[in-house]
Design an enzyme around this catalytic site. Structure first.
Site, short mmCIF file in Angstrom:
data_model
loop_
_atom_site.label_atom_id
_atom_site.label_comp_id
_atom_site.label_asym_id
_atom_site.label_seq_id
_atom_site.Cartn_x
_atom_site.Cartn_y
_atom_site.Cartn_z
N ASN A 1 0.82 -1.22 0.00
CA ASN A 1 0.00 0.00 0.00
C ASN A 1 0.85 1.27 0.00
O ASN A 1 0.36 2.34 -0.26
CB ASN A 1 -0.95 0.01 1.20
CG ASN A 1 -0.21 -0.06 2.50
OD1 ASN A 1 0.53 -1.02 2.73
ND2 ASN A 1 -0.35 0.94 3.32
N THR A 2 2.14 1.13 0.28
CA THR A 2 2.93 2.34 0.43
C THR A 2 4.40 2.07 0.13
O THR A 2 4.81 0.91 0.00
CB THR A 2 2.79 2.88 1.88
OG1 THR A 2 3.56 4.06 2.01
CG2 THR A 2 3.27 1.86 2.90
N SER B 1 17.71 -5.93 4.64
CA SER B 1 18.31 -4.61 4.75
C SER B 1 19.78 -4.75 5.09
O SER B 1 20.21 -5.74 5.70
CB SER B 1 17.61 -3.81 5.84
OG SER B 1 18.37 -2.66 6.14
N TYR C 1 14.92 -4.32 14.82
CA TYR C 1 14.77 -4.36 13.37
C TYR C 1 15.99 -5.03 12.73
O TYR C 1 15.86 -5.90 11.87
CB TYR C 1 14.62 -2.92 12.85
CG TYR C 1 14.51 -2.80 11.36
CD1 TYR C 1 13.32 -3.10 10.69
CD2 TYR C 1 15.60 -2.38 10.60
CE1 TYR C 1 13.22 -2.97 9.32
CE2 TYR C 1 15.51 -2.25 9.23
CZ TYR C 1 14.31 -2.55 8.59
OH TYR C 1 14.22 -2.43 7.24
#
Ligand SMILES: *[C@@H]1O[C@H](CO)[C@@H](O)[C@H](O)[C@H]1NC(C)=O
Ligand SMILES: *[C@@H]1O[C@H](CO)[C@@H](O)[C@H](O)[C@H]1NC(C)=O
Ligand SMILES: *[C@H]1O[C@@H](CO)[C@@H](O)[C@H](O)[C@H]1NC(C)=O
Length: 324
Positions: free
Chosen positions: A54-55, A181, A207
């Protein structure tokens, strides 16, 4: 007596000039990466799922697939935001075969329901992009007894991929792409983290751990998928201005955006290495690898490449998700 103000330092012309030169240099370095627009691969007749579509980069990944003619399933958590992305992608791509399905990867129950629905609705699945992820989530334990960031970024996606694996195998050649990442290099492996033990919540540490586990898992998955025609790779999207930052306070976001204006990639640029792994001819048949944001093949951190850890990772994730 000498007196000075902070503004004397920060507004000094030399400082301003050197910052501008540095910014231009850094920006210029982004050029030369693989260009999705120059890649002719068509996805007509192919089905792709993009989580977190969505983003941010997820939206650009989904848009690229839609433009290539794929049936695209946007797997989103928020119905309102998902619907607006859906409209935008259909409008920009002219492809009507784009659909929204809701999933919250932090909940095993939600992942299970999503997968069941996909298995009922789709005969084939050629591309799965595990892009959904969050950083800066508050400390917490989910209803499944898992640490929130681990559940969202790692264990939920693990279950999702496991449940869709047979469909992917049946549809081979198929590709699984995991958005990890660079931060994984700062991650540490401690399986007690999965349940929220021994964690400190500073400087993105949680994260970072989850992104390391993403690669460990992906590489073990690739080993298990040898010979099936299904590949699994992970990548670094680049330092992207995305809404991953949405859980941080105003000041952090403001500084991030200010610095990002000069140094970070846009979401569109951040989507490139994922699209490269998911569709390019160059990456066909490549599996168990990690790509940098400029689409170059690089070595992930040592723990991510340790097969013994991969086996353990699988065992533990299977145990944590098997009560369903
Ligand atoms: C993690 O925490 C548990 C208790 O919650 C403790 O027994 C264990 O030794 C800790 N592990 C590490 C690696 O610190
Ligand atoms: C997490 O990774 C980022 C980027 O590499 C780094 O700046 C940060 O210090 C790391 N956090 C910890 C606790 O190592
Ligand atoms: C790919 O690798 C692992 C990391 O989560 C799996 O858990 C997951 O299935 C998938 N997702 C991501 C985001 O990496």
């Amino acid at each position: 007596m000498m007196s000075w103000e902070w503004s004397d330092i920060f507004c000094h012309p030399l400082w301003v000039i050197s910052t501008v030169i540095l910014a231009i240099t850094v920006r210029a370095q982004r050029k030369g990466s693989w260009d999705p627009r120059a890649c002719p691969v068509s996805l007509n007749g192919k089905t792709a799922i993009v989580t977190g579509a969505n983003t941010g980069i997820g939206k650009f990944i989904a848009l690229d697939f839609a433009r290539r003619g794929a049936r695209v399933i946007l797997a989103c958590r928020s119905e309102a935001r998902g619907t607006s992305a859906l409209k935008e992608i259909i409008e920009l791509s002219g492809n009507e075969d784009v659909h929204l399905r809701l999933v919250d990867t932090s909940s095993l129950d939600s992942v299970q329901k999503f997968a069941t629905q996909i298995l009922e609705e789709q005969k084939e699945l050629h591309i799965l992009v595990n892009n959904a992820g969050a950083s800066g989530l508050p400390k917490g334990i989910t209803a499944d007894g898992l640490e929130t960031t681990f559940a969202t970024n790692h264990i939920g996606p693990f279950l999702l991929t496991s449940l869709l694996l047979d469909l992917l195998k049946k549809s081979a050649p198929a590709r699984i792409v995991n958005v990890s990442s660079l931060n994984h290099r700062r991650g540490k492996v401690d399986f007690s983290h999965f349940k929220g033990e021994n964690l400190t919540y500073v400087m993105d540490s949680v994260y970072n751990h989850t992104k390391l586990h993403n690669i460990i898992w992906t590489n073990e998955l690739a080993r298990r998928l040898q010979g099936t025609g299904v590949t699994a790779n992970s990548l670094h999207p680049g330092v992207v201005m995305t809404e991953v930052m949405r859980n941080y306070n105003f000041i952090v976001r403001f500084l991030f955006n200010l610095v990002g204006f000069f140094f970070f990639k846009s979401s569109k640029e951040g989507a490139v290495s994922t699209i490269y792994c998911a569709v390019s001819e160059e990456t066909e048949g490549i599996t168990g690898k990690y790509f940098d944001s400029d689409c170059s093949l690089v070595l992930a951190a040592p723990p991510a490449r340790d097969p013994a850890l991969g086996v353990k990772e699988f065992e533990i994730c299977e145990r944590l998700t098997s009560k369903l």
